[in-house]
Design an enzyme around this catalytic site. Structure first.
Site, PDB file in Angstrom:
ATOM      1  N   LYS A 167     -15.179  -9.115   3.370  1.00 29.27           N
ATOM      2  CA  LYS A 167     -13.858  -9.492   4.287  1.00 29.27           C
ATOM      3  C   LYS A 167     -14.537  -8.960   5.766  1.00 29.27           C
ATOM      4  O   LYS A 167     -15.235  -7.702   6.068  1.00 29.27           O
ATOM      5  CB  LYS A 167     -12.629  -8.528   4.189  1.00 29.27           C
ATOM      6  CG  LYS A 167     -12.084  -8.795   2.698  1.00 29.27           C
ATOM      7  CD  LYS A 167     -10.891  -8.040   2.925  1.00 29.27           C
ATOM      8  CE  LYS A 167     -10.129  -8.000   1.513  1.00 29.27           C
ATOM      9  NZ  LYS A 167      -9.095  -6.898   1.106  1.00 29.27           N
ATOM     10  N   SER A 172      -2.635  -8.067   3.236  1.00 27.23           N
ATOM     11  CA  SER A 172      -2.879  -7.640   4.744  1.00 27.23           C
ATOM     12  C   SER A 172      -3.082  -9.032   5.433  1.00 27.23           C
ATOM     13  O   SER A 172      -2.504  -9.417   6.581  1.00 27.23           O
ATOM     14  CB  SER A 172      -3.877  -6.614   4.942  1.00 27.23           C
ATOM     15  OG  SER A 172      -3.751  -5.440   4.348  1.00 27.23           O
ATOM     16  N   ARG A 177      -1.587  -6.105  -8.155  1.00 29.96           N
ATOM     17  CA  ARG A 177      -0.248  -7.006  -7.782  1.00 29.96           C
ATOM     18  C   ARG A 177      -0.290  -8.123  -8.972  1.00 29.96           C
ATOM     19  O   ARG A 177       0.945  -8.408  -9.483  1.00 29.96           O
ATOM     20  CB  ARG A 177      -0.472  -7.732  -6.517  1.00 29.96           C
ATOM     21  CG  ARG A 177      -0.348  -6.600  -5.454  1.00 29.96           C
ATOM     22  CD  ARG A 177      -1.033  -7.201  -4.244  1.00 29.96           C
ATOM     23  NE  ARG A 177      -2.199  -7.616  -4.288  1.00 29.96           N
ATOM     24  CZ  ARG A 177      -3.014  -8.106  -3.132  1.00 29.96           C
ATOM     25  NH1 ARG A 177      -2.461  -8.151  -1.940  1.00 29.96           N
ATOM     26  NH2 ARG A 177      -4.317  -8.419  -3.237  1.00 29.96           N
ATOM     27  N   HIS A 210       0.910  -1.462   0.062  1.00 27.23           N
ATOM     28  CA  HIS A 210       0.095   0.164   0.097  1.00 27.23           C
ATOM     29  C   HIS A 210       0.752   1.170  -0.089  1.00 27.23           C
ATOM     30  O   HIS A 210       0.569   2.122  -0.831  1.00 27.23           O
ATOM     31  CB  HIS A 210      -0.843   0.190   1.237  1.00 27.23           C
ATOM     32  CG  HIS A 210      -2.094  -1.131   1.217  1.00 27.23           C
ATOM     33  ND1 HIS A 210      -2.099  -1.849   2.369  1.00 27.23           N
ATOM     34  CD2 HIS A 210      -2.897  -1.394   0.547  1.00 27.23           C
ATOM     35  CE1 HIS A 210      -3.182  -2.684   2.262  1.00 27.23           C
ATOM     36  NE2 HIS A 210      -3.541  -2.662   1.151  1.00 27.23           N
TER      37      HIS A 210
HETATM   38  O1  PNS Z   1      -8.352  -3.130   0.212  1.00 30.99           O
HETATM   39  P1  PNS Z   1      -9.755  -3.886  -0.271  1.00 30.99           P
HETATM   40  O2  PNS Z   1     -10.510  -4.837   0.607  1.00 30.99           O
HETATM   41  O3  PNS Z   1      -9.650  -4.683  -1.728  1.00 30.99           O
HETATM   42  O4  PNS Z   1     -10.761  -2.585  -0.603  1.00 30.99           O
HETATM   43  C1  PNS Z   1     -11.942  -2.869  -1.333  1.00 30.99           C
HETATM   44  C2  PNS Z   1     -12.917  -1.578  -0.976  1.00 30.99           C
HETATM   45  C3  PNS Z   1     -12.937  -1.304   0.515  1.00 30.99           C
HETATM   46  C4  PNS Z   1     -12.282  -0.404  -1.822  1.00 30.99           C
HETATM   47  C5  PNS Z   1     -14.349  -1.936  -1.612  1.00 30.99           C
HETATM   48  O5  PNS Z   1     -14.951  -3.111  -0.852  1.00 30.99           O
HETATM   49  C6  PNS Z   1     -15.228  -0.923  -1.507  1.00 30.99           C
HETATM   50  O6  PNS Z   1     -15.234   0.052  -2.192  1.00 30.99           O
HETATM   51  N1  PNS Z   1     -15.977  -0.666  -0.480  1.00 30.99           N
HETATM   52  C7  PNS Z   1     -17.033   0.223  -0.422  1.00 30.99           C
HETATM   53  C8  PNS Z   1     -18.385  -0.414  -0.720  1.00 30.99           C
HETATM   54  C9  PNS Z   1     -18.752  -0.292  -2.074  1.00 30.99           C
HETATM   55  O7  PNS Z   1     -18.326   1.030  -3.063  1.00 30.99           O
HETATM   56  N2  PNS Z   1     -18.988  -1.286  -3.005  1.00 30.99           N
HETATM   57  C10 PNS Z   1     -19.322  -1.312  -4.283  1.00 30.99           C
HETATM   58  C11 PNS Z   1     -17.999  -1.537  -5.174  1.00 30.99           C
HETATM   59  S1  PNS Z   1     -17.045  -2.925  -4.763  1.00 30.99           S
END
Ligand code: PNS
Length: 167
Positions: free
Chosen positions: A41, A128, A90, A17
């Site tokens: 998650k 993570s 990645r 990150h």
């Molecule tokens: O680090 P991550 O878990 O890959 O991040 C994913 C994240 C948090 C960016 C994604 O789950 C997200 O945008 N969550 C907010 C809810 C949302 O907007 N969902 C619709 C798009 S997937």
């Protein structure tokens, strides 16, 4: 002002990150690292702890700040005035996930663009979840997370010693 956001779960923030943050920050006037909820998650570190780890990590980057939000990324981007969402790639497995997310996000916020930066090869294997697992089993995470937070992450992942081991 060219505003961008770098969203994620950051459970915890890793050197992967940080690599993306360091490379994205000079491309914008302001980069906000925003902790969002990933419904797929279950977060291990509490939100406040994840934010504190990020704050410590970006303390010396003058145009990087931190935020958190419980709703849709597309809504956060609109409300914050950021047009660009930065994500790290990645592997090709990440690509499929990011491609789908970018498309769905644009459905809800057509003004928003997703910019993917390729993770530096030395960080491409870090996640993570892997950090938490290695720390929990007593492995050295010094090369995986920013130095400022390594000891705290390791201590918090270590199993409590006042519990009797399973037979
Ligand atoms: O680090 P991550 O878990 O890959 O991040 C994913 C994240 C948090 C960016 C994604 O789950 C997200 O945008 N969550 C907010 C809810 C949302 O907007 N969902 C619709 C798009 S997937």
């Amino acid at each position: 002002m060219r505003l961008a956001i770098f969203p994620g779960s950051f459970d915890p923030i890793t050197n992967g990150h940080l690599d993306i943050i360091r490379r994205a920050a000079p491309l914008f006037d302001q980069l906000t690292v925003v902790v969002l909820v990933n419904p797929d998650k279950r977060a291990v570190f509490p939100l406040e702890r994840r934010l504190a780890f990020i704050r410590e990590t970006v303390a010396n980057l003058s145009n990087v700040n931190t935020a958190h939000f419980e709703g849709l990324l597309a809504d956060y981007a609109r409300a914050s005035g950021a047009r660009v969402v930065v994500r790290g790639l990645r592997t090709e497995a990440d690509f499929l996930y990011e491609f789908q997310m970018a498309q769905i996000n644009r459905q809800f916020n057509p003004a928003m663009e997703t910019l993917c930066l390729m993770t530096a090869p030395q960080h491409a294997f870090i996640s993570s979840g892997m950090v938490r697992q290695i720390a929990a089993l007593g492995g050295d995470i010094a090369a995986l997370v920013p130095p400022a937070i390594a000891a705290d992450v390791a201590a918090l992942c270590r199993p409590r010693t006042d519990q009797a081991p399973n037979e």
